[in-house]
Design an enzyme around this catalytic site. Sequence first.
Site, short mmCIF file in Angstrom:
data_model
loop_
_atom_site.label_atom_id
_atom_site.label_comp_id
_atom_site.label_asym_id
_atom_site.label_seq_id
_atom_site.Cartn_x
_atom_site.Cartn_y
_atom_site.Cartn_z
CB THR A 131 -0.90 -0.01 1.25
OG1 THR A 131 -1.46 1.28 1.44
CG2 THR A 131 -0.11 -0.33 2.52
CG ASP A 132 -1.13 5.02 -0.93
OD1 ASP A 132 -1.70 4.34 -0.05
OD2 ASP A 132 -1.70 5.96 -1.52
CD GLU A 133 -3.47 3.32 4.20
OE1 GLU A 133 -3.42 3.39 5.44
OE2 GLU A 133 -4.50 3.03 3.57
CE1 TYR A 156 -3.12 -2.72 5.71
CE2 TYR A 156 -3.24 -0.37 5.18
CZ TYR A 156 -3.20 -1.69 4.76
OH TYR A 156 -3.23 -2.00 3.42
CE LYS A 160 0.33 -4.60 2.91
NZ LYS A 160 -0.05 -5.96 2.37
#
Length: 348
Positions: A131-133, A156, A160
């Site tokens: 993810t870009d997060e 989260y 990741k």
Amino acid sequence: MKNILITGGAGFIGSHVVRRFVNQYPNYHVFNLDALTYAGNLENIKDIENKPNYTFVKGDILDEAFLEELFAKYQFEGVLHLAAESHVDRSITDPLAFVKTNVIGTMNLLNVAKKQWKDDFVGKRFYHISTDEVYGSLGATGLFTETTAYDPNSPYSASKAASDHFVRAYGETYGLPYVITNCSNNYGPNHFPEKLIPLFIHNIIEKKPLPVYGDGKYTRDWLFVEDHAVAIDLVFHEGKNHETYNIGGFNEWQNIDLVKLLCQQMDAKLGRAVGESEKLISYVKDRPGHDLRYAIDASKINKELGWKPSVTFEQGLEKTIDWYLSNEEWLKNVTSGDYQKYYKEQYK
Ligand code: NAD
Ligand code: TYD
């Protein structure tokens, strides 16, 4: 026939990836490994369940012995790893579940792939979907590129980020052939109604309040899930080993503007008066550690692999709404039972 393992294929994005691979590649046998948590649903891939090149395997990526047996039996040549705990709000209440599945689960897959493939990595590929997060939060300007430093803020995104680091480390240390993609927010059919768009579609249908966190000025970059599946297909087949690709929609929206557009489209579809659903908007307590803005620079995948999104946001949103309106049974099934408990806790 090549055996390919896709993890998390009963979830939102995974189901679109499994469908694409089963339909596009009759020379692959696709094994869909999923633990069927609250987020996994075999209804999502009902249309391909009887295809001869498809097998569903119920199992947990936390079970290393089971993974070892599975790899030994089917000799997978490619792994597309999507299984994860994926919702930021849940990670705030139960961070350890995210460390288990996202970090330890990924480690288990890396270990069995490395053991099975030993020193013969030719023709093998471990594709980690992220993810870009992991990049943290942007201010008002700028974009995440593949070289942006990792700076995760939620449990989260931290989990990741950790899993991305381990995948890269296995590449550097053991030569494991990997690719990683970091994608922006997805939306589309089969999305569990705890994330913004499907939750609000569900609440508009039910005429329930639309809980906008904080001032609603948070910004996300939205991508239609089928366009993500196309990008994943391209990267799996044409991406370079040991590379990362950012995937995004070139499509930034402040939450409140997105919610208003969704209300307008829903009112039109449901034959409600203009402005009726907007009245459901309700500003609620902000999410702790809420990232202000995500936006992806997807020029690398565009230049190197020729990928770009195929639908505009308005088109994608309309397709999404149409899907939810014609799949009310699916929506009813996934919002019964445990969902009610989660909803009460989250929005009390
Ligand atoms: P999802 O929550 O809809 O699906 C996750 C799937 O993984 C479910 O089917 C679940 O049953 C399965 N799963 C969970 N724990 C498992 C375990 N221990 N063993 C086996 N299976 C397990 O998630 P999603 O939105 O489809 O996301 C898929 C991947 O894409 C994730 O890795 C996520 O981080 C990443 N991603 C998601 C988005 C997004 O906007 N949804 C954006 C970028 C990246
Ligand atoms: P979400 O769909 O949970 O994705 P992510 O947090 O991974 O970006 O949330 C998208 C945006 O919508 C985010 O800024 C949080 C906000 N949001 C709300 O305002 N209300 C809600 O009920 C939810 C679930 C999200």
